[in-house]
Write an enzyme that holds these catalytic residues in place. Structure first.
Site, short mmCIF file in Angstrom:
data_model
loop_
_atom_site.label_atom_id
_atom_site.label_comp_id
_atom_site.label_asym_id
_atom_site.label_seq_id
_atom_site.Cartn_x
_atom_site.Cartn_y
_atom_site.Cartn_z
CG HIS A 243 -39.85 -21.28 13.96
ND1 HIS A 243 -40.73 -20.50 14.66
CD2 HIS A 243 -39.12 -21.94 14.90
CE1 HIS A 243 -40.54 -20.68 15.96
NE2 HIS A 243 -39.57 -21.54 16.13
C1 BDR Z 1 -35.82 -19.02 13.69
O1 BDR Z 1 -34.55 -19.10 14.34
C2 BDR Z 1 -33.90 -20.29 14.00
O2 BDR Z 1 -33.50 -20.95 15.17
C3 BDR Z 1 -34.88 -21.13 13.22
O3 BDR Z 1 -34.23 -21.86 12.20
C4 BDR Z 1 -35.87 -20.14 12.67
O4 BDR Z 1 -35.44 -19.66 11.42
C5 BDR Z 1 -36.91 -19.07 14.74
O5 BDR Z 1 -36.85 -17.96 15.59
#
Ligand code: BDR
Ligand code: CA
Length: 318
Positions: A243
């Site tokens: 992500h």
């Molecule tokens: C986002 O939420 C966090 O768990 C991750 O680091 C990322 O930024 C994904 O939904």
């Protein structure tokens, strides 16, 4: 080629740690500092993790400023009770990284952002990959500095499906009011949300080879056990979503991401949709677009950027 000056706001976090590698291992980025927020874990933990990763990479020259301890209105409720990133935020590895010997600087995240923007002759890009509390606070307290923000590239949101509730993504739903302020700010926003980040994965069939590439990928791989389980058993994705690296990759190569300019606002009243990035994909409201919304990514090229950055960092520090 011109460098991209960034301040990166994060809640390290496994995919945040990998994104730090991309930011520091790609020579086109000039990382002016990291600012931290609560999110994946408490801000004390995410700050410590940011420092641990900088020590691991031998980049103790980069300043780290601690930020928000909680959302503006919503209660702070750590995601998934720690099953995605572990209690320590770095996967509860059997070989945990040592405690950091360096410390954060003695001004807050928002003060650091404001000072850096004020002193810079050129506009700076803010890359935010955690809840948007620090960024919203900057917008509210320093409107005079907004012309100095070149753009804001975030990991957050989605056009429809959530990962924290049926329709909301974790970073946005942790502080919907902050996200609402951000999307109303008029800043140029790149929204790298779940539509694209779930598609930007390292496949389960590739992950071991990734882990065997160099000392750095091995160290990161050793932390990823619970992250692998999460994506394989709960999310049922073909691999591990990277992500937080996506907004960075998008800045490096706009061609990598399929996107549309769309009107996005954040629901702060809904019973079931609180924290949803309501995205007018069909342009029904006839409103001016508020964000460039990522809808897809050229997966292999994206993952290659991460691998190349890690290979460079690994070669620089044996
Ligand atoms: C986002 O939420 C966090 O768990 C991750 O680091 C990322 O930024 C994904 O939904
Ligand atoms: Ca994050």
């Amino acid at each position: 080629m011109e460098k991209i000056k960034i301040i990166m706001d994060l809640d390290v976090g496994l995919d945040d740690a990998i994104a730090m590698c991309l930011a520091l291992g790609n020579e086109r980025f000039d990382v002016l500092g990291f600012t931290t927020t609560y999110g994946n874990r408490h801000v004390d933990v995410t700050t410590k993790n940011t420092l641990k990763i900088l020590e691991l990479l031998g980049r103790t020259d980069i300043p780290v400023a601690r930020g928000s301890v909680r959302p503006i209105v919503a209660p702070y409720d750590p995601p998934y009770k720690s099953i995605v990133h572990g209690h320590d935020g770095l996967g509860d590895s059997a070989n945990p990284l040592p405690e950091p010997t360096i410390k954060e600087i003695d001004i807050s995240a928002v003060e650091f952002m404001a000072r850096t923007l004020r002193e810079s002759e050129e506009p700076i890009t803010i890359v935010a990959v955690g809840p948007l509390t620090n960024v919203a606070t900057l917008i509210m307290t320093h409107p005079e500095l907004m012309p100095k923000v070149k753009e804001l590239a975030i990991m957050g949101g989605s056009t429809l499906k959530g990962n924290r509730n049926p329709v909301a993504e974790a970073n946005i739903v942790m502080d919907p009011e902050a996200a609402h302020i951000v999307f109303k700010s008029g800043l140029k926003i790149k929204m790298a949300g779940l539509d694209a980040t779930w598609k930007g994965y390292i496949g389960f069939d590739e992950i071991e080879e990734f882990g065997n590439t160099n000392w750095l990928t091995k160290t990161i791989y050793d932390m990823l056990g619970i992250y692998i389980e999460h994506y394989r058993d709960r999310i049922k994705n073909p691999g591990l979503a990277m992500h937080d690296s996506l907004p960075l990759a998008w800045l490096l190569n706009p061609e990598l991401v399929e996107s549309e300019d769309l009107y996005v606002t954040v629901d702060i009243n809904g019973r079931y949709t609180y924290g949803m990035t309501v995205t007018d994909v069909n342009r029904i409201l006839n409103e001016k677009p508020t964000a460039q919304v990522a809808l897809g990514v050229k997966r292999e090229e994206f993952i290659q950027l991460i691998k190349d950055a890690m290979a460079k960092l690994a070669a620089e520090k044996k």
